[in-house]
Design a protein around this motif. Structure first.
Motif, PDB file in Angstrom:
ATOM      1  N   ASN A 144      -5.996 -39.162  83.309  1.00 44.36           N
ATOM      2  CA  ASN A 144      -5.342 -37.847  83.365  1.00 44.36           C
ATOM      3  C   ASN A 144      -6.084 -36.777  82.564  1.00 44.36           C
ATOM      4  O   ASN A 144      -5.519 -35.734  82.253  1.00 44.36           O
ATOM      5  N   LYS A 145      -7.360 -37.030  82.233  1.00 42.64           N
ATOM      6  CA  LYS A 145      -8.097 -36.086  81.390  1.00 42.64           C
ATOM      7  C   LYS A 145      -9.115 -35.271  82.180  1.00 42.64           C
ATOM      8  O   LYS A 145      -9.261 -34.072  81.961  1.00 42.64           O
ATOM      9  N   VAL A 146      -9.868 -35.919  83.087  1.00 40.92           N
ATOM     10  CA  VAL A 146     -10.953 -35.244  83.799  1.00 40.92           C
ATOM     11  C   VAL A 146     -10.381 -34.514  85.007  1.00 40.92           C
ATOM     12  O   VAL A 146      -9.924 -35.145  85.962  1.00 40.92           O
ATOM     13  N   GLY A 147     -10.408 -33.195  84.987  1.00 33.09           N
ATOM     14  CA  GLY A 147      -9.846 -32.426  86.088  1.00 33.09           C
ATOM     15  C   GLY A 147      -8.323 -32.408  86.027  1.00 33.09           C
ATOM     16  O   GLY A 147      -7.696 -32.987  85.140  1.00 33.09           O
ATOM     17  N   MET A 148      -7.722 -31.737  87.000  1.00 31.72           N
ATOM     18  CA  MET A 148      -6.268 -31.656  87.053  1.00 31.72           C
ATOM     19  C   MET A 148      -5.679 -33.025  87.365  1.00 31.72           C
ATOM     20  O   MET A 148      -6.049 -33.655  88.360  1.00 31.72           O
ATOM     21  N   ILE A 149      -4.791 -33.539  86.522  1.00 35.86           N
ATOM     22  CA  ILE A 149      -4.141 -34.858  86.588  1.00 35.86           C
ATOM     23  C   ILE A 149      -5.153 -35.978  86.859  1.00 35.86           C
ATOM     24  O   ILE A 149      -4.867 -36.965  87.519  1.00 35.86           O
ATOM     25  N   GLY A 150      -6.371 -35.805  86.346  1.00 35.57           N
ATOM     26  CA  GLY A 150      -7.385 -36.853  86.458  1.00 35.57           C
ATOM     27  C   GLY A 150      -8.027 -36.984  87.811  1.00 35.57           C
ATOM     28  O   GLY A 150      -8.620 -38.023  88.119  1.00 35.57           O
ATOM     29  N   ILE A 151      -7.973 -35.922  88.641  1.00 34.16           N
ATOM     30  CA  ILE A 151      -8.430 -36.049  90.031  1.00 34.16           C
ATOM     31  C   ILE A 151      -9.953 -36.165  90.147  1.00 34.16           C
ATOM     32  O   ILE A 151     -10.475 -36.651  91.153  1.00 34.16           O
ATOM     33  N   LEU A 152     -10.688 -35.739  89.107  1.00 35.33           N
ATOM     34  CA  LEU A 152     -12.155 -35.823  89.134  1.00 35.33           C
ATOM     35  C   LEU A 152     -12.683 -37.047  88.399  1.00 35.33           C
ATOM     36  O   LEU A 152     -13.893 -37.190  88.236  1.00 35.33           O
ATOM     37  N   GLN A 153     -11.796 -37.937  87.964  1.00 29.89           N
ATOM     38  CA  GLN A 153     -12.216 -39.105  87.193  1.00 29.89           C
ATOM     39  C   GLN A 153     -13.154 -40.004  87.986  1.00 29.89           C
ATOM     40  O   GLN A 153     -14.153 -40.516  87.473  1.00 29.89           O
ATOM     41  N   ALA A 154     -12.832 -40.231  89.277  1.00 35.85           N
ATOM     42  CA  ALA A 154     -13.658 -41.123  90.104  1.00 35.85           C
ATOM     43  C   ALA A 154     -15.070 -40.578  90.266  1.00 35.85           C
ATOM     44  O   ALA A 154     -16.054 -41.335  90.230  1.00 35.85           O
ATOM     45  N   PHE A 155     -15.216 -39.262  90.413  1.00 34.54           N
ATOM     46  CA  PHE A 155     -16.544 -38.666  90.584  1.00 34.54           C
ATOM     47  C   PHE A 155     -17.338 -38.712  89.287  1.00 34.54           C
ATOM     48  O   PHE A 155     -18.553 -38.928  89.304  1.00 34.54           O
ATOM     49  N   SER A 156     -16.663 -38.523  88.151  1.00 34.58           N
ATOM     50  CA  SER A 156     -17.365 -38.620  86.868  1.00 34.58           C
ATOM     51  C   SER A 156     -17.821 -40.056  86.611  1.00 34.58           C
ATOM     52  O   SER A 156     -18.906 -40.278  86.061  1.00 34.58           O
ATOM     53  N   ASP A 157     -17.008 -41.034  87.019  1.00 37.72           N
ATOM     54  CA  ASP A 157     -17.418 -42.437  86.881  1.00 37.72           C
ATOM     55  C   ASP A 157     -18.635 -42.744  87.741  1.00 37.72           C
ATOM     56  O   ASP A 157     -19.535 -43.486  87.326  1.00 37.72           O
ATOM     57  N   ALA A 158     -18.658 -42.175  88.954  1.00 37.67           N
ATOM     58  CA  ALA A 158     -19.802 -42.403  89.850  1.00 37.67           C
ATOM     59  C   ALA A 158     -21.077 -41.808  89.254  1.00 37.67           C
ATOM     60  O   ALA A 158     -22.142 -42.448  89.272  1.00 37.67           O
ATOM     61  N   ILE A 159     -20.981 -40.599  88.715  1.00 36.17           N
ATOM     62  CA  ILE A 159     -22.159 -39.969  88.089  1.00 36.17           C
ATOM     63  C   ILE A 159     -22.623 -40.785  86.890  1.00 36.17           C
ATOM     64  O   ILE A 159     -23.823 -41.010  86.686  1.00 36.17           O
ATOM     65  N   PHE A 180     -24.422 -44.123  88.175  1.00 36.01           N
ATOM     66  CA  PHE A 180     -25.731 -43.968  88.825  1.00 36.01           C
ATOM     67  C   PHE A 180     -26.778 -43.349  87.906  1.00 36.01           C
ATOM     68  O   PHE A 180     -27.967 -43.380  88.235  1.00 36.01           O
ATOM     69  N   THR A 181     -26.372 -42.769  86.784  1.00 34.04           N
ATOM     70  CA  THR A 181     -27.349 -42.188  85.861  1.00 34.04           C
ATOM     71  C   THR A 181     -27.640 -43.090  84.657  1.00 34.04           C
ATOM     72  O   THR A 181     -28.514 -42.758  83.853  1.00 34.04           O
ATOM     73  N   LYS A 182     -26.941 -44.203  84.542  1.00 29.88           N
ATOM     74  CA  LYS A 182     -27.219 -45.127  83.437  1.00 29.88           C
ATOM     75  C   LYS A 182     -28.527 -45.876  83.670  1.00 29.88           C
ATOM     76  O   LYS A 182     -29.009 -45.992  84.799  1.00 29.88           O
ATOM     77  N   GLU A 183     -29.069 -46.431  82.599  1.00 33.11           N
ATOM     78  CA  GLU A 183     -30.293 -47.222  82.714  1.00 33.11           C
ATOM     79  C   GLU A 183     -29.992 -48.523  83.452  1.00 33.11           C
ATOM     80  O   GLU A 183     -29.006 -49.198  83.169  1.00 33.11           O
ATOM     81  N   ASN A 184     -30.859 -48.862  84.398  1.00 33.24           N
ATOM     82  CA  ASN A 184     -30.675 -50.076  85.199  1.00 33.24           C
ATOM     83  C   ASN A 184     -31.386 -51.241  84.520  1.00 33.24           C
ATOM     84  O   ASN A 184     -32.615 -51.254  84.424  1.00 33.24           O
ATOM     85  N   SER A 213     -25.347 -50.305  86.150  1.00 34.28           N
ATOM     86  CA  SER A 213     -25.772 -49.049  86.742  1.00 34.28           C
ATOM     87  C   SER A 213     -25.539 -49.007  88.264  1.00 34.28           C
ATOM     88  O   SER A 213     -24.452 -49.334  88.730  1.00 34.28           O
ATOM     89  N   GLY A 214     -26.574 -48.646  89.034  1.00 36.73           N
ATOM     90  CA  GLY A 214     -26.420 -48.463  90.475  1.00 36.73           C
ATOM     91  C   GLY A 214     -26.094 -49.733  91.226  1.00 36.73           C
ATOM     92  O   GLY A 214     -25.356 -49.693  92.214  1.00 36.73           O
ATOM     93  N   GLY A 215     -26.621 -50.882  90.791  1.00 39.19           N
ATOM     94  CA  GLY A 215     -26.330 -52.148  91.474  1.00 39.19           C
ATOM     95  C   GLY A 215     -24.854 -52.492  91.419  1.00 39.19           C
ATOM     96  O   GLY A 215     -24.245 -52.846  92.437  1.00 39.19           O
ATOM     97  N   PHE A 216     -24.265 -52.348  90.247  1.00 34.94           N
ATOM     98  CA  PHE A 216     -22.828 -52.600  90.107  1.00 34.94           C
ATOM     99  C   PHE A 216     -22.023 -51.590  90.917  1.00 34.94           C
ATOM    100  O   PHE A 216     -21.007 -51.932  91.531  1.00 34.94           O
ATOM    101  N   ALA A 217     -22.466 -50.327  90.916  1.00 32.07           N
ATOM    102  CA  ALA A 217     -21.748 -49.288  91.660  1.00 32.07           C
ATOM    103  C   ALA A 217     -21.759 -49.581  93.157  1.00 32.07           C
ATOM    104  O   ALA A 217     -20.743 -49.385  93.846  1.00 32.07           O
TER     105      ALA A 217
END
Length: 314
Positions: free
Chosen positions: A43-58, A61-65, A222-226
């Motif tokens: 419930n923190k990222v975006g309104m009622i947490g609606i952007l949480q999934a997109f922040s998790d995806a970013i 995919f940007t973490k070290e593999n 990272s990307g493999g797990f995603a």
């Protein structure tokens, strides 16, 4: 050439829409599980947490593999990609309004792609060169192969009812009567088999956190797990859509169709928040001693009924 480019554009559009659907499905799962466990979900990222999934995806995919030093690197690297692409090949068979790929043996092709999904899990567990991931992969193979047998017989019942291997024919045949009314026990068995097929609770033995740390994907980051994560949740949406298609029919553009698909996808989450994990021997007992005999008896009954109707016509 024009048809080729329009087909490719349709496929890319489908991939984007499915990925957005997967993002919101993960958000729905975290919110629903939060309320089931009497706590707040994201419930923190975006309104009622609606952007949480997109922040998790970013973030993913940007973490070290990282990868294990003694793993079979090439196979280890391509397994998540194989699982991801195989899922979207199955998605392309669903005949939407723009008719992606609709051929007479679409149902058989879907079954073949479904049975190949076990290779991604098995080889991912083996190539990681880890005992935890290998055990998770082996358990997934035994579980998936066992349920493939009863799942094939359950789907053969639906093929006998429809009289066609084309997925499109399920639409036209259920305008007057849903197959749900004639085959309600098969609907329950098929939904349970889909839980086992997608490695979801209470049948998530390939990802047993309590005994295998995380299962076959424990060495992925990272990307493999995603990609593994995206393939699993895209499969949930796909299985929900196929079950609704086989038992409810209807146009894929109708609001009722999407409401039923959403409710069935919600049922996957509901089951996860409600039921504990099965014991492994009980899973196999349910498959071989309950599902398989019932599906075979239904198959004999439907085949005999269809044979009797054909003989009475002549």
């Amino acid at each position: 050439m024009k048809d080729f480019f329009s087909g490719m554009l349709s496929f890319l559009l489908l991939m984007v829409l499915v990925l957005v659907g997967v993002a919101f499905l993960t958000l729905l799962e975290r919110k629903v599980l939060g309320y089931i466990q009497i706590r707040k979900g994201p419930n923190k990222v975006g309104m009622i947490g609606i952007l949480q999934a997109f922040s998790d995806a970013i973030k993913l995919f940007t973490k070290e593999n990282t990868y294990p030093s003694k793993s079979n690197y090439l196979v280890y690297y391509f397994c998540p990609i194989f699982s991801f692409l195989l899922c979207f090949i199955c998605w392309s068979l669903i005949p939407f309004l723009w008719c992606m790929i609709n051929f007479n043996f679409g149902f058989l092709f879907f079954m073949v792609c479904l049975s190949m999904g076990v290779y991604g899990v098995m080889v991912a567990g083996w190539s990681s060169n880890s005992s935890y991931s290998l055990l998770g992969g082996l358990r997934a193979v035994a579980q998936t192969i066992s349920y493939e047998v009863s799942l094939a017989f359950l789907m053969m019942n639906m093929l006998i009812l429809s009289g066609s291997y084309s997925l499109l024919d399920f639409y036209w045949l259920q305008n007057f009567c849903w197959f749900l009314f004639t085959s309600f026990p098969l609907f329950l068995l098929l939904f349970t088999s889909m839980l086992a097929e997608t490695n979801r609770t209470p049948f998530d033995f390939a990802e047993g956190e309590s005994e295998l740390v995380s299962g076959f994907n424990v060495e992925y980051s990272s990307g493999g797990f995603a990609l593994i994560f995206l393939a699993e949740y895209a499969s949930i949406l796909l299985m929900s859509l196929v079950v609704v298609l086989m038992f409810f029919g209807g146009e894929t553009s109708s609001a009722l169709f999407f409401i039923m698909v959403s409710f069935l996808a919600f049922s996957f989450i509901w089951v996860r928040g409600t039921l504990p994990r099965y014991r492994y021997d009980k899973l196999m007992n349910v498959c071989w001693k309950s599902f398989l005999p019932v599906s075979l008896l239904y198959l004999v009954f439907y085949f005999s009924l269809k044979l009797f109707i054909m003989m009475s016509m002549f």
